[in-house]
Design a protein around this motif. Structure first.
Motif, short mmCIF file in Angstrom:
data_model
loop_
_atom_site.label_atom_id
_atom_site.label_comp_id
_atom_site.label_asym_id
_atom_site.label_seq_id
_atom_site.Cartn_x
_atom_site.Cartn_y
_atom_site.Cartn_z
N GLY A 282 0.82 -1.21 0.00
CA GLY A 282 0.00 0.00 0.00
C GLY A 282 0.85 1.26 0.00
O GLY A 282 0.57 2.21 -0.75
N VAL A 283 1.90 1.26 0.81
CA VAL A 283 2.80 2.43 0.87
C VAL A 283 3.47 2.63 -0.49
O VAL A 283 3.53 3.75 -1.01
CB VAL A 283 3.87 2.26 1.98
N ALA A 284 3.94 1.53 -1.09
CA ALA A 284 4.58 1.62 -2.41
C ALA A 284 3.59 2.12 -3.46
O ALA A 284 3.93 2.94 -4.31
CB ALA A 284 5.14 0.26 -2.82
N TYR A 285 2.35 1.65 -3.37
CA TYR A 285 1.30 2.04 -4.31
C TYR A 285 1.03 3.55 -4.24
O TYR A 285 0.73 4.19 -5.24
CB TYR A 285 0.03 1.24 -4.00
N LEU A 286 1.14 4.12 -3.03
CA LEU A 286 0.91 5.56 -2.86
C LEU A 286 2.14 6.38 -3.22
O LEU A 286 2.04 7.43 -3.84
CB LEU A 286 0.53 5.86 -1.39
N VAL A 287 3.32 5.89 -2.83
CA VAL A 287 4.54 6.68 -2.96
C VAL A 287 5.11 6.67 -4.39
O VAL A 287 5.49 7.72 -4.91
CB VAL A 287 5.62 6.18 -1.95
N LEU A 288 5.15 5.48 -5.01
CA LEU A 288 5.84 5.37 -6.31
C LEU A 288 5.26 6.29 -7.40
O LEU A 288 6.04 7.00 -8.06
CB LEU A 288 5.87 3.92 -6.78
N PRO A 289 3.93 6.33 -7.58
CA PRO A 289 3.42 7.25 -8.63
C PRO A 289 3.73 8.71 -8.30
O PRO A 289 4.05 9.49 -9.20
CB PRO A 289 1.90 7.00 -8.61
N PHE A 290 3.64 9.06 -7.01
CA PHE A 290 3.92 10.43 -6.58
C PHE A 290 5.36 10.82 -6.94
O PHE A 290 5.60 11.88 -7.53
CB PHE A 290 3.69 10.53 -5.06
N VAL A 291 6.31 9.94 -6.59
CA VAL A 291 7.73 10.23 -6.86
C VAL A 291 8.01 10.19 -8.36
O VAL A 291 8.83 10.96 -8.87
CB VAL A 291 8.65 9.23 -6.10
N ARG A 292 7.31 9.31 -9.08
CA ARG A 292 7.51 9.19 -10.53
C ARG A 292 7.13 10.50 -11.24
O ARG A 292 7.82 10.94 -12.16
CB ARG A 292 6.64 8.03 -11.06
N ILE A 293 6.04 11.12 -10.77
CA ILE A 293 5.55 12.33 -11.41
C ILE A 293 6.32 13.57 -10.94
O ILE A 293 6.75 14.39 -11.76
CB ILE A 293 4.03 12.50 -11.16
N TRP A 294 6.48 13.70 -9.62
CA TRP A 294 7.05 14.95 -9.09
C TRP A 294 8.51 14.84 -8.63
O TRP A 294 9.14 15.85 -8.38
CB TRP A 294 6.19 15.46 -7.92
N GLY A 295 9.03 13.63 -8.51
CA GLY A 295 10.41 13.49 -8.05
C GLY A 295 11.40 13.35 -9.19
O GLY A 295 11.02 13.31 -10.36
N ARG B 1 14.51 11.32 -11.28
CA ARG B 1 14.70 9.91 -11.68
C ARG B 1 15.44 9.15 -10.59
O ARG B 1 15.12 8.00 -10.30
CB ARG B 1 15.48 9.86 -13.00
N ALA B 2 16.42 9.82 -9.95
CA ALA B 2 17.19 9.16 -8.88
C ALA B 2 16.28 8.84 -7.69
O ALA B 2 16.40 7.76 -7.09
CB ALA B 2 18.34 10.06 -8.45
N ALA B 3 15.37 9.75 -7.35
CA ALA B 3 14.47 9.51 -6.21
C ALA B 3 13.54 8.34 -6.52
O ALA B 3 13.30 7.48 -5.65
CB ALA B 3 13.64 10.77 -5.93
N PHE B 4 13.06 8.27 -7.76
CA PHE B 4 12.18 7.15 -8.14
C PHE B 4 12.94 5.83 -8.08
O PHE B 4 12.45 4.84 -7.55
CB PHE B 4 11.61 7.39 -9.54
N THR B 5 14.15 5.84 -8.62
CA THR B 5 14.97 4.61 -8.60
C THR B 5 15.27 4.18 -7.17
O THR B 5 15.19 2.99 -6.84
CB THR B 5 16.30 4.85 -9.37
N ALA B 6 15.57 5.14 -6.31
CA ALA B 6 15.84 4.83 -4.90
C ALA B 6 14.61 4.18 -4.26
O ALA B 6 14.73 3.21 -3.50
CB ALA B 6 16.24 6.09 -4.15
N CYS B 7 13.43 4.70 -4.58
CA CYS B 7 12.19 4.13 -4.03
C CYS B 7 11.96 2.71 -4.54
O CYS B 7 11.54 1.83 -3.79
CB CYS B 7 10.99 5.02 -4.36
N VAL B 8 12.25 2.48 -5.82
CA VAL B 8 12.09 1.12 -6.38
C VAL B 8 13.04 0.16 -5.66
O VAL B 8 12.64 -0.94 -5.25
CB VAL B 8 12.36 1.11 -7.90
N PHE B 9 14.28 0.58 -5.47
CA PHE B 9 15.26 -0.26 -4.77
C PHE B 9 14.79 -0.56 -3.35
O PHE B 9 14.88 -1.68 -2.86
CB PHE B 9 16.63 0.43 -4.71
N LEU B 10 14.28 0.48 -2.69
CA LEU B 10 13.82 0.35 -1.31
C LEU B 10 12.66 -0.64 -1.20
O LEU B 10 12.74 -1.61 -0.43
CB LEU B 10 13.38 1.72 -0.78
#
Ligand SMILES: [Zn+2]
Length: 171
Positions: A66-79, A81-90
Motif C-alpha cells: 500500500g505504501v509503495a502504491y501511494l509513494v511510487l506514482p507520486f515520486v515518478r511524477i514529481w520526483g 529519476r534518482a528519487a524514483f529509482t531509490a524508491c524502487v530499490f527500497l
C-alpha cells in the motif's frame, strides 16, 4: 532470517543497478533489506516481547504494498529519476525481506484481512541452548543464510576484481 537480509539485499540491489543502468543508490536497497526489522526496537523496548515482531504492521506485506502504491506514482511524477529509482530499490528489498522471512518464520501476508500466517519450512529446533539464537544457528537451515552471505561476498569480490582490471586497462 537473522544475518542474511543485508547480503541478500546487496545481491538484489546489484541486479537492480544493472537493470536501471546505475552504479549508485546501493544504500536505498540495503536500507530496504533491513527496514522492517527496525520494529525489533519496539519489540524489546516498548512491547516487552509480548508478541512476535512479525505480527506488527511493519512486517505486513500488504502494508508495504500500500505504501509503495501511494509513494511510487507520486515520486515518478514529481520526483527526480534518482528519487524514483531509490524508491524502487527500497520497496523491492522490503518485498525480498518479507519473502526471506517467510521461509523459516510465520509472516502475515494477508493482514489486515486475515490473521493466518504463512511459513515455507516448519523447522524443529533442538533446545540444547537456552538462547533461541544459538538453537537456530545450530539448525541445518542456517546454512541457507551462510550460502547467501558467501554469494554476496563473492559478488562483491568479483566486482572489485573487475574494477581493478578495468583501472589497470585504463592506466
Ligand atoms: Zn523481518
Amino acid at each position: 532470517m537473522v544475518i542474511a537480509h543485508l547480503p541478500a539485499g546487496y545481491l538484489l540491489t546489484k541486479h537492480l543497478q544493472n537493470r536501471f543502468h546505475t552504479t549508485s543508490l546501493l544504500w536505498a536497497g540495503l536500507l530496504g533489506s533491513i527496514l522492517p526489522d527496525f520494529d525489533i526496537l519496539y519489540f524489546y523496548l516498548v512491547d516487552a516481547q509480548q508478541v512476535s515482531h512479525r505480527s506488527y504492521i511493519t512486517h505486513w506485506p500488504l502494508f508495504w504494498l500500500g505504501v509503495a502504491y501511494l509513494v511510487l506514482p507520486f515520486v515518478r511524477i514529481w520526483g527526480s529519476r534518482a528519487a524514483f529509482t531509490a524508491c524502487v530499490f527500497l520497496f523491492a528489498n522490503i518485498g525480498l525481506h518479507m519473502l526471506l522471512d517467510s521461509v523459516m518464520a510465520p509472516v502475515y501476508w494477508l493482514q489486515p484481512y486475515s490473521e493466518e500466517s504463512f511459513q515455507l519450512l516448519k523447522l524443529k529446533y533442538t533446545h540444547a541452548y537456552s538462547f533461541w539464537l544459538w538453537n537456530y544457528m545450530a539448525h541445518p537451515a542456517f546454512l541457507m543464510e551462510i550460502a547467501i552471505c558467501i554469494a554476496a561476498l563473492l559478488a562483491r569480490f568479483t566486482q572489485s576484481v573487475k574494477y581493478l582490471h578495468f583501472r589497470e586497462k585504463k592506466a
